[in-house]
Scaffold this motif. Structure first.
Motif, PDB file in Angstrom:
ATOM      1  N   LEU A 102       0.830  -1.216   0.000  1.00 35.46           N
ATOM      2  CA  LEU A 102       0.000   0.000   0.000  1.00 35.46           C
ATOM      3  C   LEU A 102       0.861   1.262   0.000  1.00 35.46           C
ATOM      4  CD1 LEU A 102      -2.544  -1.270   2.678  1.00 35.46           C
ATOM      5  CD2 LEU A 102      -2.830  -1.303   0.197  1.00 35.46           C
ATOM      6  N   ALA A 103       0.286   2.347  -0.535  1.00 31.31           N
ATOM      7  CA  ALA A 103       0.989   3.635  -0.559  1.00 31.31           C
ATOM      8  C   ALA A 103       1.122   4.185   0.863  1.00 31.31           C
ATOM      9  CB  ALA A 103       0.202   4.621  -1.427  1.00 31.31           C
ATOM     10  N   GLU A 104       2.138   5.033   1.057  1.00 33.78           N
ATOM     11  CA  GLU A 104       2.340   5.650   2.384  1.00 33.78           C
ATOM     12  C   GLU A 104       1.084   6.389   2.824  1.00 33.78           C
ATOM     13  OE1 GLU A 104       4.809   5.019   4.469  1.00 33.78           O
ATOM     14  OE2 GLU A 104       5.360   3.669   2.823  1.00 33.78           O
ATOM     15  N   ASN A 105       0.465   7.110   1.880  1.00 36.00           N
ATOM     16  CA  ASN A 105      -0.741   7.876   2.196  1.00 36.00           C
ATOM     17  C   ASN A 105      -1.853   6.957   2.719  1.00 36.00           C
ATOM     18  OD1 ASN A 105      -2.469  10.354   1.912  1.00 36.00           O
ATOM     19  ND2 ASN A 105      -3.576   8.947   0.568  1.00 36.00           N
ATOM     20  N   THR A 106      -1.986   5.791   2.116  1.00 31.23           N
ATOM     21  CA  THR A 106      -3.028   4.858   2.563  1.00 31.23           C
ATOM     22  C   THR A 106      -2.731   4.413   3.992  1.00 31.23           C
ATOM     23  OG1 THR A 106      -3.185   4.062   0.291  1.00 31.23           O
ATOM     24  CG2 THR A 106      -4.210   2.694   1.985  1.00 31.23           C
ATOM     25  N   LYS A 107      -1.452   4.072   4.234  1.00 29.05           N
ATOM     26  CA  LYS A 107      -1.100   3.569   5.567  1.00 29.05           C
ATOM     27  C   LYS A 107      -1.334   4.642   6.632  1.00 29.05           C
ATOM     28  CE  LYS A 107       2.649   0.872   3.758  1.00 29.05           C
ATOM     29  NZ  LYS A 107       4.056   0.601   3.833  1.00 29.05           N
ATOM     30  N   LEU A 108      -0.987   5.906   6.281  1.00 29.40           N
ATOM     31  CA  LEU A 108      -1.105   6.995   7.269  1.00 29.40           C
ATOM     32  C   LEU A 108      -2.552   7.441   7.469  1.00 29.40           C
ATOM     33  CD1 LEU A 108       1.774   9.473   6.427  1.00 29.40           C
ATOM     34  CD2 LEU A 108       1.376   8.290   8.601  1.00 29.40           C
ATOM     35  N   ASN A 109      -3.246   7.645   6.338  1.00 28.77           N
ATOM     36  CA  ASN A 109      -4.556   8.304   6.415  1.00 28.77           C
ATOM     37  C   ASN A 109      -5.738   7.372   6.282  1.00 28.77           C
ATOM     38  OD1 ASN A 109      -3.330  10.798   6.715  1.00 28.77           O
ATOM     39  ND2 ASN A 109      -3.007  10.933   4.508  1.00 28.77           N
ATOM     40  N   ASN A 110      -5.463   6.121   5.958  1.00 32.12           N
ATOM     41  CA  ASN A 110      -6.582   5.202   5.790  1.00 32.12           C
ATOM     42  C   ASN A 110      -6.265   3.843   6.411  1.00 32.12           C
ATOM     43  OD1 ASN A 110      -9.075   4.380   4.970  1.00 32.12           O
ATOM     44  ND2 ASN A 110      -8.909   5.413   2.995  1.00 32.12           N
ATOM     45  N   PRO A 111      -6.011   3.864   7.730  1.00 27.62           N
ATOM     46  CA  PRO A 111      -5.607   2.608   8.386  1.00 27.62           C
ATOM     47  C   PRO A 111      -6.650   1.504   8.229  1.00 27.62           C
ATOM     48  CG  PRO A 111      -6.062   4.324  10.013  1.00 27.62           C
ATOM     49  CD  PRO A 111      -6.078   4.982   8.674  1.00 27.62           C
ATOM     50  N   ALA A 112      -7.919   1.887   7.972  1.00 23.70           N
ATOM     51  CA  ALA A 112      -8.953   0.851   7.811  1.00 23.70           C
ATOM     52  C   ALA A 112      -8.649  -0.018   6.586  1.00 23.70           C
ATOM     53  CB  ALA A 112     -10.326   1.499   7.667  1.00 23.70           C
ATOM     54  N   ILE A 113      -8.079   0.604   5.539  1.00 24.73           N
ATOM     55  CA  ILE A 113      -7.732  -0.190   4.341  1.00 24.73           C
ATOM     56  C   ILE A 113      -6.591  -1.153   4.677  1.00 24.73           C
ATOM     57  CG2 ILE A 113      -6.773  -0.078   1.996  1.00 24.73           C
ATOM     58  CD1 ILE A 113      -8.414   2.358   1.476  1.00 24.73           C
ATOM     59  N   PHE A 114      -5.612  -0.637   5.419  1.00 25.32           N
ATOM     60  CA  PHE A 114      -4.483  -1.491   5.818  1.00 25.32           C
ATOM     61  C   PHE A 114      -5.004  -2.699   6.602  1.00 25.32           C
ATOM     62  CE2 PHE A 114      -1.131  -2.792   8.717  1.00 25.32           C
ATOM     63  CZ  PHE A 114      -0.026  -2.854   7.881  1.00 25.32           C
ATOM     64  N   GLU A 115      -5.888  -2.425   7.580  1.00 24.52           N
ATOM     65  CA  GLU A 115      -6.419  -3.524   8.419  1.00 24.52           C
ATOM     66  C   GLU A 115      -7.247  -4.492   7.585  1.00 24.52           C
ATOM     67  OE1 GLU A 115      -5.549  -4.279  11.446  1.00 24.52           O
ATOM     68  OE2 GLU A 115      -4.241  -2.514  11.440  1.00 24.52           O
ATOM     69  N   LYS A 116      -8.022  -3.940   6.641  1.00 28.16           N
ATOM     70  CA  LYS A 116      -8.871  -4.805   5.810  1.00 28.16           C
ATOM     71  C   LYS A 116      -8.002  -5.749   4.962  1.00 28.16           C
ATOM     72  CE  LYS A 116     -11.183  -2.850   2.310  1.00 28.16           C
ATOM     73  NZ  LYS A 116     -12.200  -2.067   1.615  1.00 28.16           N
ATOM     74  N   VAL A 117      -6.968  -5.194   4.347  1.00 27.63           N
ATOM     75  CA  VAL A 117      -6.101  -6.022   3.498  1.00 27.63           C
ATOM     76  C   VAL A 117      -5.398  -7.071   4.365  1.00 27.63           C
ATOM     77  CG1 VAL A 117      -4.030  -5.988   2.038  1.00 27.63           C
ATOM     78  CG2 VAL A 117      -5.823  -4.290   1.681  1.00 27.63           C
ATOM     79  N   LYS A 118      -4.964  -6.642   5.560  1.00 31.51           N
ATOM     80  CA  LYS A 118      -4.289  -7.590   6.460  1.00 31.51           C
ATOM     81  C   LYS A 118      -5.231  -8.745   6.830  1.00 31.51           C
ATOM     82  CE  LYS A 118      -1.894  -7.613  10.846  1.00 31.51           C
ATOM     83  NZ  LYS A 118      -1.591  -6.826  12.030  1.00 31.51           N
ATOM     84  N   ASP A 119      -6.474  -8.407   7.154  1.00 31.66           N
ATOM     85  CA  ASP A 119      -7.461  -9.450   7.508  1.00 31.66           C
ATOM     86  C   ASP A 119      -7.697 -10.392   6.333  1.00 31.66           C
ATOM     87  OD1 ASP A 119      -7.761  -8.405   9.969  1.00 31.66           O
ATOM     88  OD2 ASP A 119      -9.722  -7.477   9.607  1.00 31.66           O
ATOM     89  N   ASP A 128      -1.275   8.680  -4.907  1.00 29.77           N
ATOM     90  CA  ASP A 128      -1.586   8.179  -3.560  1.00 29.77           C
ATOM     91  C   ASP A 128      -2.183   6.776  -3.578  1.00 29.77           C
ATOM     92  OD1 ASP A 128      -0.603  10.378  -2.204  1.00 29.77           O
ATOM     93  OD2 ASP A 128      -2.486  11.471  -2.422  1.00 29.77           O
ATOM     94  N   ALA A 129      -1.709   5.972  -4.503  1.00 32.90           N
ATOM     95  CA  ALA A 129      -2.109   4.557  -4.518  1.00 32.90           C
ATOM     96  C   ALA A 129      -0.855   3.723  -4.728  1.00 32.90           C
ATOM     97  CB  ALA A 129      -3.099   4.289  -5.647  1.00 32.90           C
ATOM     98  N   GLY A 130      -0.827   2.549  -4.099  1.00 37.71           N
ATOM     99  CA  GLY A 130       0.281   1.618  -4.287  1.00 37.71           C
ATOM    100  C   GLY A 130      -0.148   0.517  -5.243  1.00 37.71           C
ATOM    101  N   HIS A 131       0.081  -0.742  -4.807  1.00 38.66           N
ATOM    102  CA  HIS A 131      -0.164  -1.887  -5.696  1.00 38.66           C
ATOM    103  C   HIS A 131      -1.662  -2.162  -5.858  1.00 38.66           C
ATOM    104  CE1 HIS A 131       1.078  -5.462  -7.786  1.00 38.66           C
ATOM    105  NE2 HIS A 131       0.565  -6.300  -6.909  1.00 38.66           N
ATOM    106  N   TYR A 132      -2.440  -1.825  -4.841  1.00 38.12           N
ATOM    107  CA  TYR A 132      -3.886  -2.112  -4.930  1.00 38.12           C
ATOM    108  C   TYR A 132      -4.649  -0.834  -5.272  1.00 38.12           C
ATOM    109  CZ  TYR A 132      -2.986  -6.692  -2.726  1.00 38.12           C
ATOM    110  OH  TYR A 132      -2.546  -7.961  -2.450  1.00 38.12           O
TER     111      TYR A 132
END
Ligand code: MLT
Length: 253
Positions: A143-160, A227-231
């Motif tokens: 994920l992009a840095e912006n996603t990790k910083l400002n959208n932790p819900a996406i990080f958690e969703k992908v992790k789950d 502000d997007a990474g691989h997904y």
């Protein structure tokens, strides 16, 4: 191999092929917009036979069989990363099925020797530690840095999603990707309208790869999502959907 799939909506067919180690859920934010705009969206759950010599190609052939069984003559196929690898194989096998192509954060080349070895190491780790091995090796780069910083819900969703994915299927998918054939040669044969969408911060398939795809495919257009990474479809769904709707709406099939 029998591949499961879901069908959403009615209209011209768009077939979306998911990334590794995710499943069809990754298209949740994109499906609804396509169906609302009059498209039928088909979402297969990609699976691979461990031990097949060219498992990725076998799975691509199964996608072709799904299309035949639904009496669909032509569809727009979209694939993100691993889903894109399947698209290249399907284009080689069944070019007549394609009305258009959407390639997101993907690559037509086979793995380098180094990448291949790293996949077999990861398979060993997966056997020992389960999907935690994927969380450790892949998640930091997805994920992009912006996603990790400002959208932790996406990080958690992908992790789950990664943790709850099927470890045996992941092992088969890693082996299939490691053994996949190079499809760089096919870029010049692709003669359907093609949209290439990459996240600007994609660390797995970078912008040099996006430019190679654009140079190789004559009827292609490239869009880079900031502000997007691989997904890119999960991290910036609104921008992604806008690009996809604009593209699919211009193709008459
Ligand atoms: C994916 O997102 O499908 C993977 O990153 C593909 C790969 O490991 O090559």
């Amino acid at each position: 191999m029998k591949i499961k799939y879901e069908i959403h909506g009615q209209g011209r067919a768009v077939i979306l092929l998911h990334a590794f180690p995710l499943d069809g859920k990754m298209w949740a934010d994109n499906l609804e917009v396509l169906t609302r705009n009059g498209f039928q969206v088909i979402v297969p759950e990609l699976e691979f036979n461990l031990g097949d010599k060219d498992a990725l190609s076998e799975t691509a052939a199964s996608i072709g069989q799904i299309v035949d069984s639904l009496n669909i003559e032509k569809a727009i196929f979209g694939g993100l990363s691993m889903g894109g690898y399947v698209c290249f194989n399907l284009y080689r096998l069944r070019p007549e099925l394609f009305a258009g192509l959407i390639l997101c954060d993907t690559n037509s080349s086979a793995d380098s020797g180094e990448k291949r070895n790293s996949r077999f190491e990861l398979i060993e780790k997966l056997r020992q530690q389960g999907n935690q091995a994927l969380v450790e090796s892949m998640l930091p780069n997805l994920l992009a840095e912006n996603t990790k910083l400002n959208n932790p819900a996406i990080f958690e969703k992908v992790k789950d999603w990664i943790i709850s994915s099927d470890a045996d299927k992941n092992i088969a998918a890693l082996a299939a990707m490691a053994d996949r054939k190079d499809h760089d040669y096919i870029l010049k044969e692709i003669n359907v309208p093609t949209k290439i969408i990459f996240g600007k911060e994609d660390k797995i398939t970078d912008l040099k790869i996006a430019e190679k795809l654009q140079r190789g495919i004559s009827k292609s257009e490239l869009s880079i999502i900031p502000d997007a990474g691989h997904y890119s479809n999960i991290e910036q769904p609104e921008l992604f959907n806008e690009l996809v709707i604009e593209f699919v709406s211009k193709i008459h099939y």
